[in-house]
Structures are given as C-alpha cells and as structure tokens.
Write an enzyme that holds these catalytic residues in place. Structure first.
Site, PDB file in Angstrom:
ATOM      1  N   LYS A 147     -54.196 -25.055 -33.000  1.00 19.12           N
ATOM      2  CA  LYS A 147     -53.837 -26.368 -33.513  1.00 19.12           C
ATOM      3  C   LYS A 147     -52.890 -26.122 -34.779  1.00 19.12           C
ATOM      4  O   LYS A 147     -54.202 -25.747 -35.475  1.00 19.12           O
ATOM      5  CB  LYS A 147     -55.018 -26.877 -33.248  1.00 19.12           C
ATOM      6  CG  LYS A 147     -54.869 -28.689 -33.109  1.00 19.12           C
ATOM      7  CD  LYS A 147     -56.478 -29.089 -32.862  1.00 19.12           C
ATOM      8  CE  LYS A 147     -56.352 -31.009 -33.389  1.00 19.12           C
ATOM      9  NZ  LYS A 147     -57.867 -31.322 -33.242  1.00 19.12           N
TER      10      LYS A 147
HETATM   11  O1  G3P Z   1     -59.655 -33.764 -33.513  1.00 16.79           O
HETATM   12  C1  G3P Z   1     -59.421 -34.820 -34.640  1.00 16.79           C
HETATM   13  C2  G3P Z   1     -60.237 -35.976 -34.372  1.00 16.79           C
HETATM   14  O2  G3P Z   1     -60.520 -36.409 -32.729  1.00 16.79           O
HETATM   15  C3  G3P Z   1     -60.846 -36.339 -35.190  1.00 16.79           C
HETATM   16  O3  G3P Z   1     -61.517 -36.945 -35.281  1.00 16.79           O
HETATM   17  O4  G3P Z   1     -63.143 -38.822 -36.015  1.00 16.79           O
HETATM   18  O5  G3P Z   1     -63.411 -36.858 -37.372  1.00 16.79           O
HETATM   19  O6  G3P Z   1     -61.089 -38.305 -37.635  1.00 16.79           O
HETATM   20  P1  G3P Z   1     -62.404 -37.940 -36.137  1.00 16.79           P
END
Ligand code: G3P
Length: 226
Positions: A86
């Site tokens: 990633k």
């Molecule tokens: O994998 C990264 C992403 O899904 C993060 O989500 O909720 O931290 O904005 P969030």
C-alpha cells in the site's frame, strides 16, 4: 463486489473469515497502532494475517522517497505471495509503484481523493486504487460521488498494459463508515469495499430479519407444544 476487512486485529479477521465472505484485508499504520503493534513485529503480524486470509492483504509503506518505498515494498512482498504493497498517492509513491509493478509486485494506491490521482495510479501500474469516502465527507465533500467519478473514469480506458500480469485495476471503496456507503459504492460499480468490522456486522443486520426470525421462533414453539 468483494469485501475486504479494514483492520489489523487478528481476532476480527479470524471471525470475519469464518463468515465465508471475506476476500482480503487492508491495514494502515493507524490500524496497526490501534492494536498496540510494535515496529519489530510488523512483518510477522502481516504474515499472521496472510495465514488467515487467502486473498490480498495490504501492508503500507511509510517511507517518503521512491528508493525507500521500493525497498520497503520488495521486503513486504517477500512476506507472502498475497501481500499487496500500500503506497500513498504522491509523486514518490507513483514512481515507486511503477518500479514495483515492473517487478511484478501488486500495489494498492491509497489516500486517493480525485479522478486525476486515480488515473495516474492506474497508469503507474497500481493493481488497486483506494478512494476514501468518509474522510472526504469529513471535509464537507461528497466521498461517494468521488467513487462514482473514479469508477466511471477508469472504465473509459484499458490500463492492462500498465499493470502486473495485465490485470485490470480494481477500485477499493475505502474509509467506509456505514452499510449505506457499501450499498452506494456497489451501485456505482466499485469492485471492492474495505470495511471496518463494525460496518461488516451492520451489513448482516436488518430489523425485518430480526422481527421475522423472532416470529418464526415463536411460531415454532407453538408447533412443538401442539
Ligand atoms: O484503509 C484506509 C481507510 O479505510 C481508512 O478509513 O475510517 O480511517 O478514514 P478511515
């Protein structure tokens, strides 16, 4: 649509995998920090996730220069065949993505917030691109509209000459905060939704299912006592 779990928590991954619908896992530095992860255990932890899940497991590089990201990426890819590296959407990230894709390493280009970013990720050879829904909503933008635009723009072109083994780039709806985000992203044609375990649990639930089950069980008691 395929479902990935957005977590570094092994218990959540094991439980979700047992439900039979889990196609992969995505992690990020914040998710690893949330489970109290230590730097020296990172590769072993990713290996443990890969042992539970057959599908792609995203492990993020936190390096900021292309050479360091490439080195990181090659090391991460050694952990297991299903590791996906990633990489944040930035100039150094694009350069590293190209170099890794040319070596057969699958990349998930993350922190994507625009169509131009997604198109560049695809051209650089990314196997996955991850537009963030919730974080875009957080700044009063429309995260779902961005997913719709990215899916539509990528569908206008054939990027398979740029990607690892000529595979089509897949859109991962990320930063998913609700089951409705999943519904809308599926209707827009996103290939994958990566969801926190809490959202996955909500996806299973519906009040009419609960009500129907309750009445079936009560009626079955009548049958047993008849
Ligand atoms: O994998 C990264 C992403 O899904 C993060 O989500 O909720 O931290 O904005 P969030």
């Amino acid at each position: 649509m395929k479902f990935f779990l957005d977590t570094a928590d092994l218990a959540e991954i094991e439980e979700a995998a047992s439900w039979g619908a889990l196609a992969g896992v995505t992690t990020n530095p914040s998710l690893y920090a949330r489970i109290g992860g230590k730097l020296e255990d990172f590769h072993a932890h990713i290996k443990r996730i890969c042992d539970i899940v057959d599908g792609p497991v995203s492990a993020e590089s936190v390096a900021m220069t292309r050479d360091e990201i490439i080195r990181d990426g090659l090391e991460l890819a050694e952990i297991a065949p299903n590791v996906v590296v990633k990489i944040p959407t930035m100039v150094e990230g694009l350069a590293a993505t190209r170099a890794l894709a040319d070596r057969g390493v699958a990349v998930n280009m993350t922190l994507c917030f625009s169509v131009p970013q997604a198109l560049l990720a695809a051209r650089a050879g990314a196997r996955y691109v991850s537009p963030f829904i919730g974080r875009f909503d957080d700044i009063s933008e429309d995260g779902l509209a961005q997913v719709e635009n990215i899916v539509a723009a990528l569908n206008n072109y054939d990027f398979t000459s740029s990607t690892v083994n000529g595979e089509r780039i897949e859109v991962i709806a990320a930063s998913v905060r609700s089951a409705n985000h999943v519904t809308q992203a599926a209707l827009m044609g996103a290939d994958i939704a990566t969801v926190p375990f809490g959202v996955l649990k909500k996806m299973v639930q519906h009040p009419l299912t609960d009500r129907g089950l309750d009445s079936f069980l009560k009626d079955w008691e009548k049958v047993q006592n008849a």
